[in-house]
Design an enzyme around this catalytic site. Sequence first.
Site, PDB file in Angstrom:
ATOM      1  N   LYS A  72       2.738   4.607  -0.440  1.00 37.62           N
ATOM      2  CA  LYS A  72       2.803   5.651  -1.326  1.00 37.62           C
ATOM      3  C   LYS A  72       4.019   6.446  -1.026  1.00 37.62           C
ATOM      4  O   LYS A  72       3.677   7.284  -0.037  1.00 37.62           O
ATOM      5  CB  LYS A  72       1.441   6.206  -1.527  1.00 37.62           C
ATOM      6  N   LYS A 114      -6.076   8.858   4.490  1.00 36.80           N
ATOM      7  CA  LYS A 114      -6.258   8.059   5.712  1.00 36.80           C
ATOM      8  C   LYS A 114      -5.451   8.915   6.863  1.00 36.80           C
ATOM      9  O   LYS A 114      -4.208   8.862   6.511  1.00 36.80           O
ATOM     10  CB  LYS A 114      -5.486   6.653   5.773  1.00 36.80           C
ATOM     11  N   HIS A 146       0.883  -1.337  -0.055  1.00 36.31           N
ATOM     12  CA  HIS A 146       0.073  -0.054  -0.038  1.00 36.31           C
ATOM     13  C   HIS A 146       0.800   1.237   0.187  1.00 36.31           C
ATOM     14  O   HIS A 146       0.374   2.173  -0.287  1.00 36.31           O
ATOM     15  CB  HIS A 146      -0.898  -0.079   1.360  1.00 36.31           C
ATOM     16  N   HIS A 176      -9.724   9.580   0.059  1.00 35.45           N
ATOM     17  CA  HIS A 176      -8.999   8.344  -0.170  1.00 35.45           C
ATOM     18  C   HIS A 176      -7.938   8.643   0.953  1.00 35.45           C
ATOM     19  O   HIS A 176      -6.968   7.707   1.043  1.00 35.45           O
ATOM     20  CB  HIS A 176      -8.537   8.267  -1.548  1.00 35.45           C
TER      21      HIS A 176
END
Length: 455
Positions: free
Chosen positions: A119, A346, A117, A344
């Site tokens: 990024k 978090k 995940h 999107h």
Amino acid sequence: SSSRSDPLNIIEACQPLNFLLTKVTGIQEKYNRSGAVGIKDLLSPSLGSLQESVQFNYMIDIPWLVQQYPPQFRSKPLVIVHGHQRQAKMDMDVAADHYKHIKLVNAKLEIMYGTHHTKMMLLFYDIGMRVVIHTANLIEKDWHQKTQGVWISPMFPKCKTASDAKDSSTNFKQDLIQYMEAYRTPHFKSWLEKIKLHDMSSAKVHIIASVPGRHIGPAKQTWGHFKLRKILRQLGPGNSCKSWPVIGQFSSIGSMGPTKESWVYGEFTESLATTKDGGASLTMKPTLKLIYPSKDNVRTSLEGYPAGGSLPYSIKTAVKQQYMHQFWNHWKSEHRGRSAACPHIKTYTRSHPDGTSIAWFAVTSANLSKAAWGALEKKGQQLMIRSYEIGVLFLPQNYGLEKFKTLEHASEDPLAFPVPYDLPPTHYEKSDRPWVWDIPYMDKPDTHGNKWCPQ
Ligand SMILES: O=C(O)c1c[nH]c2c(Br)cccc2c1=O
């Protein structure tokens, strides 16, 4: 150029927090003009003369990504780190074959259901480097009409010797190196040598990362929600915040177990609620507020129901955890002009009940899942994590403060924290339901007049 829209001016105007949202197409310009960037801004020549870059991500549209680099940087060496396996890995290899400047690195995923995940961008210039830690996939729709978070480092100067290349008081450099070493790939050797030659003393954030594994002993505190717990135990808020709610905000939810105590209002909330030297578990657990778009938030968003294609909460998981209903709060971002820009991003924070100040703030790739944050096993001896994640934690004392005032309630203060949503959060009504992506919605049309019929 001196214009306010010059990317370097946008970045410098958001110092020292360096926490931005992505630009959103279709909202009033005043909400995109300050505190917001697009991917082309992050790769702009005004931020530095790019020599090579590393892109860590989950979903990557290679032709689209190449087009986001300015023409003069479009053939600089680019390494893409992803976690795809089997057919998806082959598809990436084929896509990358067309570009001789692109190399792929495949992250090991040895535990079932784990994903890459993380990024992050490592941008190497002639005079130094920048690290960007964010929440957006490298696909067009993630940068179009969603609310996404970006932390961008100051320019970290390149040094002649490793001894000149200092670390920050938050151990940013050490933690970044430890994270990259955890991939156990020879491909990172040259990047690690480069990183070691940069002075990162200006970094003011802590890294909170996850790597797949069954972590025991000291490693248990190195990753996931136990890293957060460790830092909050050392540097977190004092007892004065004991009654402050803890807030989680994310774009997907995993299986939380049979009861709230199984994980989410058990070990996970205990970590978010950790205070300096005070045992979080000794006293009352604080209120937990979870911000996740309702079905109507999605229906009335700029994208309409298709926004739900990036909110992969499945009905088979949701029906097993109806107890979650007590925690749900709407996605609402009036003060950032982004109530209709589905999240999107978090983020996790601890906020005063009235929303005027926060004790700390984290932005990360990690959704509300045991796979991302880790779950205790073997009577608490080990923390099992399935995925790669990375995020940054802002603590007020790293900015000379006791607490952060929230920008929403203290707009003139340069150190007011730009929280992406409205505080205090707004609880769901009885009739509200969390967005679930694999059931039909035929009763009311979305902003484009469409229904949602997933099959
Ligand atoms: O890394 C991320 O943020 C994501 C991870 N998983 C996803 C799935 Br499964 C379906 C649709 C969107 C995402 C996504 O955006």
